[in-house]
Design an enzyme around this catalytic site. Structure first.
Site, PDB file in Angstrom:
ATOM      1  N   ILE A 132      -3.268   5.483   0.540  1.00  0.00           N
ATOM      2  CA  ILE A 132      -2.515   4.396  -0.105  1.00  0.00           C
ATOM      3  C   ILE A 132      -2.800   3.064   0.569  1.00  0.00           C
ATOM      4  O   ILE A 132      -2.971   2.029  -0.085  1.00  0.00           O
ATOM      5  CB  ILE A 132      -1.004   4.698  -0.050  1.00  0.00           C
ATOM      6  CG1 ILE A 132      -0.696   6.005  -0.762  1.00  0.00           C
ATOM      7  CG2 ILE A 132      -0.210   3.558  -0.670  1.00  0.00           C
ATOM      8  CD1 ILE A 132       0.754   6.434  -0.633  1.00  0.00           C
ATOM      9  N   GLY A 133      -2.841   3.045   1.875  1.00  0.00           N
ATOM     10  CA  GLY A 133      -3.078   1.811   2.608  1.00  0.00           C
ATOM     11  C   GLY A 133      -3.082   2.083   4.093  1.00  0.00           C
ATOM     12  O   GLY A 133      -2.946   3.211   4.554  1.00  0.00           O
ATOM     13  N   SER A 134      -3.279   1.021   4.862  1.00  0.00           N
ATOM     14  CA  SER A 134      -3.303   1.149   6.314  1.00  0.00           C
ATOM     15  C   SER A 134      -2.496   0.020   6.927  1.00  0.00           C
ATOM     16  O   SER A 134      -2.369  -1.056   6.341  1.00  0.00           O
ATOM     17  CB  SER A 134      -4.743   1.119   6.836  1.00  0.00           C
ATOM     18  OG  SER A 134      -5.383  -0.086   6.433  1.00  0.00           O
ATOM     19  N   GLY A 165      -1.791   2.850  11.907  1.00  0.00           N
ATOM     20  CA  GLY A 165      -2.287   4.046  11.249  1.00  0.00           C
ATOM     21  C   GLY A 165      -2.455   3.868   9.759  1.00  0.00           C
ATOM     22  O   GLY A 165      -2.464   2.747   9.244  1.00  0.00           O
ATOM     23  N   VAL A 198      -1.583   5.433   5.602  1.00  0.00           N
ATOM     24  CA  VAL A 198      -0.555   6.060   4.782  1.00  0.00           C
ATOM     25  C   VAL A 198      -1.235   6.807   3.636  1.00  0.00           C
ATOM     26  O   VAL A 198      -2.068   6.241   2.923  1.00  0.00           O
ATOM     27  CB  VAL A 198       0.436   5.027   4.233  1.00  0.00           C
ATOM     28  CG1 VAL A 198       1.517   5.714   3.403  1.00  0.00           C
ATOM     29  CG2 VAL A 198       1.066   4.235   5.362  1.00  0.00           C
ATOM     30  N   LYS A 237       2.754   8.777   6.730  1.00  0.00           N
ATOM     31  CA  LYS A 237       2.199   7.764   7.622  1.00  0.00           C
ATOM     32  C   LYS A 237       1.657   8.462   8.861  1.00  0.00           C
ATOM     33  O   LYS A 237       2.416   8.996   9.675  1.00  0.00           O
ATOM     34  CB  LYS A 237       3.278   6.749   8.018  1.00  0.00           C
ATOM     35  CG  LYS A 237       2.796   5.663   8.962  1.00  0.00           C
ATOM     36  CD  LYS A 237       3.933   4.705   9.301  1.00  0.00           C
ATOM     37  CE  LYS A 237       3.485   3.642  10.269  1.00  0.00           C
ATOM     38  NZ  LYS A 237       4.587   2.696  10.608  1.00  0.00           N
ATOM     39  N   ASP A 245       9.209  -7.260  12.161  1.00  0.00           N
ATOM     40  CA  ASP A 245       7.932  -7.336  11.438  1.00  0.00           C
ATOM     41  C   ASP A 245       8.164  -7.420   9.937  1.00  0.00           C
ATOM     42  O   ASP A 245       7.518  -6.727   9.146  1.00  0.00           O
ATOM     43  CB  ASP A 245       7.068  -6.112  11.778  1.00  0.00           C
ATOM     44  CG  ASP A 245       5.607  -6.311  11.367  1.00  0.00           C
ATOM     45  OD1 ASP A 245       5.204  -7.475  11.168  1.00  0.00           O
ATOM     46  OD2 ASP A 245       4.886  -5.308  11.226  1.00  0.00           O
TER      47      ASP A 245
END
Length: 940
Positions: free
Chosen positions: A627-629, A633, A635, A651, A756
């Site tokens: 899905i993404g980073s 790490g 996901v 994750k 964040d």
């Protein structure tokens, strides 16, 4: 008989010439005798015809009114006696038609142009619609025309009012008239008053308006006029009142404007006019009583000759760019304006308190600081004091409450006042509105507040008041709104409050109240009362969804023997002491075990699912499921098969990256005990080894169908904008994120700092509800006084460039204020589509905050995400596909006239949160409340 008849007929033919002459003379005499009678009859016929024309015109006017408020307009009496109709005495023609505020609904009949003797036409404050008929231009005798406060549309030029050469007053304000201002009105040499305000006129102000030689009043405010103000208006030598505010006028004012000696009131507020105001204005405008130039771009210093305007009563210079230091901005001589009744300024000198005639003082949102001095007692005639949204501090002086002339409003909200509220507040017996909300006042609410018998609105929320709610509030018989929420009040709700019959809304939320809630009065309707955050309350009406109150235990009769009573008491005391000793011993043992358990709890809770199960769920962590980073790490999308298929997000921590293990522990620690609808729900975790024997750590979350917010706000690498959110959807998402932060900061113990916050860490579910995630940098915050750390030892401070609070760059510890800053930047990004890392140098700005602040308030639409103003919403989930983005339409479902106010309100909250000083940023609870107010004001 026949013969005789023939002789009688033929007799004149045989008469003598003398008889013929006599006969002719007799005929002439008869004609001369009848002549006056014929003339009178003709005049009567003509008059009857003219009156009938007026009556027919009035009947046609009545027939175009859809309702029937004109009951007297019938055939039972002459039309000159009809309601609102006046006729002349000589010709009995209609000379006036006055029907203001009669509830008329319909259109204006064009037959009204047949009332040729009409001099006064007043149809104001009704619900008349359609165009102004051009036939009104036939009424050349018309002197007064008032069609204001209706719903008329179209262009005013169609009425051709230039033919009404005797007009002295034209009032068509508060309608929906559009188009450009008609230049042919300038032929009306006798016109004294022209009121075209509150319409939708466009274009510029015609220079021909300078031909109004008799004009005394000119009202053009609240339209869409553009361009500069023509210098020719200064040729209106008799002009007394000029109102041009709330338009889009630009440019500089000619110096000739400030030489108009006849001007009494001058208003050009809320435009974009520039330049300076001449220093001699007080000398050249001696009759000036009101001068309103706020909301423009005037610069320089304020004229030092203002005190020479001895008649000046109203002065508004706020929201401009005047320069200098206090008291350099406002000349000290302003204290000589003894007749001044209304003053609205940015910064003020001490001589302000010489204005003993002042009736209203309004200095809101002006960055004022310091204490209110005792000299405030000089305002003996003050009925309204509005000092909200400043930086005033100290206690509210008793001298304020000694101003018994205060009858309208005392607004000291959103400052930094401290200390106890003086009992002298009870002296304000005639005050209507008291607002001291959002300060730091403490102590008990004085009983004397009940002496303010005229109070209708009382706001004391968001302070530090403690103790019980004073029963004296029952004395406020006129109270309609009462808000004492977000304090530290304790005890029960006084049952007497249910007897305040005029009370429409009561907010007692977020205190520490207890006991049973009443069920009548304001408490009988759930939407009229707010009790949130009082966990010890019970009972009330079912809609409040409070727990039922415990049944009251009946008291046993006392035993007549005193010995028995004493014995029972001693026995109970011994039993209680034994039980307490047992609890203490049990707690000590349990505490020793809990310390040992707490050290191991993290490791025990991390092994809830195996590596092999996650490996199977993600098809071997296949890239097709990536899905993404993120920072620590990647996901993956996974599928759990137990108990039916469930889609999850896994994750996987890259443990080679520094801080990844600490990020894992921090996120587990934070998410283990918190639950909120706007936080990403964690399902389980994995701390094991992979197939190669390497350490493996992963977190499993609920899968969010609509991905992260960043992909909705910004184009992909190919430049295409595939996802678009409407203004309402963006506002809802902003409220969701604010609610999550409010929960983390104010409802968690200890508070949680996210550290964040950014769009890529905000995920959207299938309903576009926002969920804040990625707590890898989060930390627990200590509220304990004297704790210098202000943080846990979970992780060194990190974040994303552009969202990090400025104080973090100087080594400051993490606080909730840092999250508020990140949220402010996020909110500005939501509605501008500009990342905080965008290069703003082409706009002359260095940051996103400066970029927004520079555009407020007059150029706000230039910084709004252009897609919002050019696209059409095609579904409840925004727009997908670049083809649909080309369709014209709106993604802002707000009236065009209110768009500016909506975006300005949102951007102001964002700028407040993104202030460089942590002390000037709002609390997330306040941010939530303000955003809800905006949504209710513009979308509900």
């Amino acid at each position: 008989m026949k013969m005789n008849h023939e002789k009688a007929i033929s007799l004149p033919n045989f008469s003598s010439s003398l008889f013929t002459i006599h006969l002719l003379l007799l005929f002439c005499l008869i004609c001369l005798t009848q002549l006056p009678t014929s003339t009178v009859s003709a005049a009567l016929i003509l008059r009857h015809y003219s009156n009938e024309t007026d009556r027919i015109a009035l009947l046609d006017f009545m027939h175009r009114i859809s309702n029937d408020p004109l009951n007297s307009w019938n055939h039972s009496q002459h039309h000159c006696r009809w309601q609102g109709v006046s006729c002349g005495r000589r010709h009995h023609r209609v000379v006036a038609l006055r029907l203001p505020m009669k509830g008329l609904v319909g259109t204006i009949s064009p037959h009204i142009g047949n009332l040729t003797f009409l001099r006064d036409l007043n149809l104001s404050s009704n619900t008349l619609s359609g165009h102004i008929p051009g036939q009104i231009g036939r009424l050349f005798r018309l002197r007064y025309l008032d069609l204001s406060a209706n719903t008329l549309t179209g262009e005013l030029v169609a009425a051709n009012l230039s033919n009404c050469v005797h007009l002295r007053k034209i009032i068509v304000s508060q309608n929906g008239l559009s188009g450009k201002l008609p230049t042919n009105l300038s032929t009306l040499k006798k016109l004294q008053s022209l009121e075209l305000n509150k319409n939708q006129f466009t274009g510029g102000i015609p220079s021909a308006f300078g031909n109004f030689s008799s004009l005394q009043l000119l009202f053009l405010e609240i339209n869409h006029l553009q361009g500069s103000i023509p210098r020719e208006i200064t040729q209106c030598w008799n002009l007394n009142v000029l109102y041009l505010g709330l338009n889009n006028l630009t440019g500089k004012l000619s110096s000739a404007f400030f030489n108009m000696t006849s001007i009494i009131e001058f208003s050009i507020t809320d435009n974009s006019l520039q330049g300076t105001i001449p220093a001699s204005i007080g000398d050249t405008m001696p009759n000036l009583e009101g001068f309103f130039v706020s909301g423009n771009k005037f610069h320089g210093t304020i004229p030092i000759s203002f005190p020479n305007a001895s008649k000046l009563q109203f002065l508004d210079l706020s929201a401009n760019y005047f320069v200098g230091k206090v008291p350099g901005v406002i000349p000290s001589e302003i204290g000589n304006l003894q007749k001044l009744q209304l003053l609205t300024l940015g910064k003020i000198p001490s001589t302000l308190y010489n204005l003993t005639s002042l009736a209203a003082l309004s200095i809101r949102d002006s960055n004022l600081y310091g204490n209110i001095p005792p000299d405030v007692k000089n305002f003996r005639n003050l009925n309204a004091m509005l000092l909200s949204s400043n930086r005033l501090s100290g206690t509210i002086p008793q001298q304020v409450f000694d101003l018994q002339s205060l009858s309208k409003s005392l607004d000291l909200s959103n400052n930094s006042f401290t200390g106890q509220l003086s009992p002298a507040v009870g002296k304000l017996k005639t005050l209507n509105t008291l607002d001291i909300s959002r300060n730091k006042s403490s102590g008990r609410i004085p009983e004397a507040i009940g002496d303010c018998l005229s109070l209708e609105v009382l706001y004391m929320n968001d302070n530090l008041f403690e103790g019980k709610i004073p029963p004296s509030l029952i004395s406020l018989k006129s109270i309609t709104y009462l808000d004492i929420s977000n304090n530290k009040l304790t005890g029960e709700i006084p049952r007497e409050l249910q007897k305040l019959h005029l009370l429409q809304y009561l907010d007692l939320s977020f205190n520490d109240l207890e006991g049973e809630v009443p069920t009548v009065g304001v408490f009988a309707v759930a939407t009229n009362v707010s009790l949130l955050g009082n966990k010890k309350l019970c009972g009330g009406i079912p809609e409040l969804k409070l727990p039922p109150c415990p049944a009251k235990k009946t008291q046993h009769r006392k035993h007549p023997k005193i010995i028995v009573v004493v014995f029972a008491c001693v026995s109970v005391a011994l039993i209680f002491a034994s039980f307490l000793a047992f609890l203490i011993l049990h707690y000590c043992k349990k505490n020793d075990k809990s310390k040992e358990f707490s050290e191991k709890s993290t490791n025990l809770n991390l092994s809830k699912i195996s590596y092999s199960y996650l490996h199977c769920a993600t098809e071997g962590f296949n890239e097709t499921n990536l899905i993404g980073s993120g920072s620590f790490g990647s996901v993956y999308k996974g599928r759990f098969q137990q108990g039916g298929e469930q889609i999850v997000a896994v994750k996987v921590l890259d443990l080679c990256k520094k801080g990844a293990s600490k990020s894992f522990l921090a996120e587990c620690k934070v998410l283990r005990n918190i639950r909120h609808r706007n936080l990403v729900p964690i399902l389980t975790c994995c701390s094991s080894c992979d197939l190669m024997g390497n350490e493996f750590k992963a977190l499993v979350y609920e899968f969010m169908e609509n991905g992260d917010l960043d992909t909705w706000l910004h184009p992909h690498s190919d430049g295409e904008r595939t996802n678009v959110l409407s203004a309402l959807q963006r506002l809802n998402i902003s409220i969701d994120v604010a609610s999550a932060l409010d929960y983390l900061h104010n409802d968690c113990e200890p508070p949680v700092i996210h550290c964040d916050l950014k769009p890529s860490n905000i995920l959207l579910d299938k309903d576009l509800t926002a969920h804040v995630g990625d707590f890898g940098l989060s930390r627990l915050y200590s509220r304990t006084i004297g704790d210098s750390s202000g943080k846990s030892s979970t992780l060194g401070l990190k974040g994303f460039i552009g969202y990090i609070a400025p104080e973090y760059g100087m080594g400051a510890n993490a606080t909730t204020c840092g999250d508020v800053y990140s949220y402010g930047i996020f909110l500005l990004e939501m509605f501008t589509e500009k990342r905080p890392t965008y290069d703003f140098s082409s706009d002359g700005c260095s940051s996103l905050s400066e970029y927004v602040e520079t555009a407020l308030p007059h150029e706000v639409m230039k910084i709004v995400d252009p897609v919002l103003l050019a696209c059409q919403e095609s579904s409840n989930h925004g727009i997908r596909g670049k083809e649909q983005l080309k369709n014209p339409g709106k993604l802002v479902e707000i009236e065009e006239s209110k768009m500016d106010d909506f975006f300005i309100s949102v951007f102001k909250i964002g700028l407040c949160c993104a202030s460089r000083s942590p002390m000037e940023r709002g609390n997330m609870k306040d941010v939530c409340r303000e955003l809800h107010k905006i949504r209710n004001a513009f979308f509900v």
